[in-house]
Design an enzyme around this catalytic site. Structure first.
Site, PDB file in Angstrom:
ATOM      1  N   HIS A  79      36.526  50.699  36.947  1.00 51.62           N
ATOM      2  CA  HIS A  79      35.721  49.807  35.865  1.00 51.62           C
ATOM      3  C   HIS A  79      36.815  49.460  34.774  1.00 51.62           C
ATOM      4  O   HIS A  79      36.521  48.168  34.305  1.00 51.62           O
ATOM      5  CB  HIS A  79      34.939  51.168  34.972  1.00 51.62           C
ATOM      6  CG  HIS A  79      33.987  51.753  35.916  1.00 51.62           C
ATOM      7  ND1 HIS A  79      33.477  52.940  35.501  1.00 51.62           N
ATOM      8  CD2 HIS A  79      33.337  51.388  37.273  1.00 51.62           C
ATOM      9  CE1 HIS A  79      32.528  53.227  36.659  1.00 51.62           C
ATOM     10  NE2 HIS A  79      32.637  52.333  37.529  1.00 51.62           N
ATOM     11  N   HIS A 262      25.760  47.327  39.015  1.00 53.98           N
ATOM     12  CA  HIS A 262      26.811  48.165  38.917  1.00 53.98           C
ATOM     13  C   HIS A 262      27.661  48.196  40.157  1.00 53.98           C
ATOM     14  O   HIS A 262      28.891  48.219  40.238  1.00 53.98           O
ATOM     15  CB  HIS A 262      26.470  49.463  38.689  1.00 53.98           C
ATOM     16  CG  HIS A 262      27.779  50.483  38.629  1.00 53.98           C
ATOM     17  ND1 HIS A 262      28.475  50.545  37.675  1.00 53.98           N
ATOM     18  CD2 HIS A 262      28.427  51.174  39.661  1.00 53.98           C
ATOM     19  CE1 HIS A 262      29.454  51.401  37.713  1.00 53.98           C
ATOM     20  NE2 HIS A 262      29.556  51.752  38.997  1.00 53.98           N
ATOM     21  N   ASP A 266      31.758  47.103  40.793  1.00 58.74           N
ATOM     22  CA  ASP A 266      32.585  47.653  41.252  1.00 58.74           C
ATOM     23  C   ASP A 266      33.760  46.969  42.313  1.00 58.74           C
ATOM     24  O   ASP A 266      34.685  47.063  42.605  1.00 58.74           O
ATOM     25  CB  ASP A 266      31.973  48.891  42.277  1.00 58.74           C
ATOM     26  CG  ASP A 266      31.807  50.307  41.331  1.00 58.74           C
ATOM     27  OD1 ASP A 266      32.269  50.382  40.280  1.00 58.74           O
ATOM     28  OD2 ASP A 266      31.029  51.037  41.760  1.00 58.74           O
ATOM     29  N   HIS A 289      33.512  51.866  47.726  1.00 54.82           N
ATOM     30  CA  HIS A 289      34.893  51.654  47.441  1.00 54.82           C
ATOM     31  C   HIS A 289      35.410  51.672  48.722  1.00 54.82           C
ATOM     32  O   HIS A 289      36.885  50.963  48.769  1.00 54.82           O
ATOM     33  CB  HIS A 289      35.453  53.033  46.731  1.00 54.82           C
ATOM     34  CG  HIS A 289      34.531  53.051  45.412  1.00 54.82           C
ATOM     35  ND1 HIS A 289      34.761  52.092  44.226  1.00 54.82           N
ATOM     36  CD2 HIS A 289      33.912  53.987  44.607  1.00 54.82           C
ATOM     37  CE1 HIS A 289      34.208  52.413  43.271  1.00 54.82           C
ATOM     38  NE2 HIS A 289      33.532  53.417  43.681  1.00 54.82           N
ATOM     39  N   HIS A 368      62.506   2.735  69.395  1.00 52.63           N
ATOM     40  CA  HIS A 368      62.530   4.077  69.549  1.00 52.63           C
ATOM     41  C   HIS A 368      61.961   4.880  70.360  1.00 52.63           C
ATOM     42  O   HIS A 368      60.700   4.985  70.098  1.00 52.63           O
ATOM     43  CB  HIS A 368      62.435   4.759  68.130  1.00 52.63           C
ATOM     44  CG  HIS A 368      63.120   6.175  67.745  1.00 52.63           C
ATOM     45  ND1 HIS A 368      62.305   7.303  67.414  1.00 52.63           N
ATOM     46  CD2 HIS A 368      64.335   6.503  67.522  1.00 52.63           C
ATOM     47  CE1 HIS A 368      63.010   8.210  67.548  1.00 52.63           C
ATOM     48  NE2 HIS A 368      64.391   7.754  67.488  1.00 52.63           N
TER      49      HIS A 368
END
Length: 465
Positions: A79, A262, A266, A289, A368
């Site tokens: 938080h 919320h 997170d 998480h 070349h």
């Protein structure tokens, strides 16, 4: 347009209880120098160890994110970090005199208010983003959780949550289009928990600091009053009476989809552990998480991969160039066939990006390797030098009055041949400030994503006679 890094103007403190440990702690946000990011200092421990807020240091993700470094831990940091990221802070030293950040009201609201009260200062360094260039996905088959990132110009977050066995909370969706919406739309959204989860969490030595004031407690199945009384006694809290199904603490929700918002909060907090803000669209399905930390680790891994392999500059052939060929001819004395840059597509204080289109009509292909045409490496170096010359001339007030002469070339490497049909994108960067008319630059040449040549250049600015 470049953005500056930011930090808070002065220190500010918050006091409260840790959600899981129940410890009374004081957390202090402090200004921090550029490129330092976020870190936690445990002031209650010997030698005040510092724990960097990076995904590499995540050691536990059950009901909160726990970091460990230098034999010290700090938990429930999501938080606080969400508030810092959401308010556009890049660098902050967070001192804490306990093992866990205070839960406060279960949201980021009070952290945001503390940041606003002391103010935010711009710093003398550019903010660096992790830019999502292609689809990234991290999945957890066990939980059905996933996080997907796709390219996007902004910082867009979406979360979807689903609790199939819940009568009250089944499916919810939340969206934040811009980080500027964080304060108003996301920061005050509180953590939530189902009533039936409380006792197992307590038995697992968690939520010792849980309270009716710091979480939304959802009763999704009918529970008799006797069971509520028993749980109240178990938590040493006063008993409450509620409807058979509803919110235990009779809170008014800030938003009808506050739980989904919320979860979005997170995600923002946990993805701060990637080490830099993410520019892209993040779509999180059933996030937690654990999956958040795994995605942050995937971003960290990609950041490290990109650092080992220089990123090719983005080239949009439809975009208006900074200098077209006619403007280049006004700056450089070179002319065909020895003018080896077609346009400049980007120019900043310390960097320049130029483009050379290689065609079969180049005069050097006549002699070349005519049967297998390859652009001479020495001409790739010359093209880099010409683009570097434009970068150096951009540092003076009237570039038409000056010329650039190269004094030294070092560490030239050719990694891949350049052939007709290739488009070479050159990037030149100042290695040091210009001193006494001398400039030092590093040049890298790309075809597609591959580096074809690189080297270091020293040049002198000379005023024309």
């Amino acid at each position: 347009m470049s953005e500056k890094q930011r930090t808070i103007q002065k220190s500010t403190s918050l006091k409260g209880t840790g959600l899981h440990t129940g410890a009374e702690v004081t957390l202090t946000l402090n200004p921090a120098p550029v490129n330092s990011g976020f870190s936690f200092k445990r002031t209650d421990l010997e030698n005040t160890p510092v724990i960097r807020a990076l995904a590499d240091n995540v050691v536990f993700t059950e009901r909160g994110t726990v970091l460990e470094e230098n034999k010290a831990r700090v938990s429930t940091i999501e938080h606080c970090l969400a508030a810092l990221r959401g308010m556009g802070v890049d660098n902050c030293l967070i001192e804490i005199d306990g093992p866990e950040a205070p839960i406060l009201d279960g949201s980021a609201h009070f952290f945001v208010q503390a940041i606003k009260e002391v103010g935010i200062s711009e710093q003398d360094a550019e903010r660096e983003y992790f830019i999502v260039k292609e689809k990234m996905i991290v999945e957890d088959p066990e939980t059905g959780s996933s996080i997907v990132a796709i390219p996007d110009d902004g910082q867009n977050y979406q979360t979807m949550i689903s609790f199939n066995n819940s009568m009250l909370l089944s499916n919810q969706y939340a969206n934040m289009e811009r980080m500027e919406q964080f304060e108003k739309e996301i920061s005050n959204c509180r953590t939530f928990v189902f009533l039936h989860e409380l006792e197992p969490l307590l038995n697992n030595n968690l939520i010792k600091g849980g309270d009716l004031d710091n979480a939304i407690i959802i009763i999704d199945k009918e529970v008799p009053q006797e069971e509520l009384d028993r749980l109240a006694a178990l938590f040493n809290k006063p008993s409450v009476e509620v409807k058979p199904i509803g919110i235990l603490n009779n809170l008014e929700l800030h938003h009808s989809n506050e739980p989904a918002r919320h979860k979005l909060l997170d995600v923002i907090g946990d993805l701060t552990l990637a080490g830099m803000p993410i520019k892209g669209r993040i779509i999180a399905d059933k996030p937690g998480h654990k999956i958040n930390a795994e995605f942050a680790k995937a971003v960290r891994k990609e950041i490290k991969r990109r650092q080992l392999k220089a990123d090719a500059p983005e080239y949009d052939p439809n975009a208006e160039p900074v200098f077209d060929i006619n403007e280049i001819k006004k700056l450089l004395p070179h002319r065909p066939p020895f003018l080896l840059v077609d346009k400049i597509i980007d120019l900043k204080d310390k960097t320049i990006i130029g483009v050379k289109n290689v065609t079969m009509n180049e005069p050097f292909f006549v002699g070349h390797f005519p049967e297998e045409p390859v652009m001479p490496g020495v001409l790739q170096v010359e093209a880099m030098a010409q683009i570097g010359g434009i970068l150096v001339l951009s540092q003076v007030d009237d570039p038409k009055k000056y010329s650039t002469y190269f004094l030294k070339i070092d560490n030239i490497k050719f990694r891949k041949k350049v052939v007709p049909g290739d488009t070479i994108v050159f990037k030149l960067e100042m290695m040091t400030d210009i001193r006494r008319g001398i400039a030092n630059m590093k040049g890298t040449a790309f075809v597609g994503d591959a580096i074809v040549a690189e080297g270091e250049f020293m040049a002198q600015i000379v005023k024309n006679k």
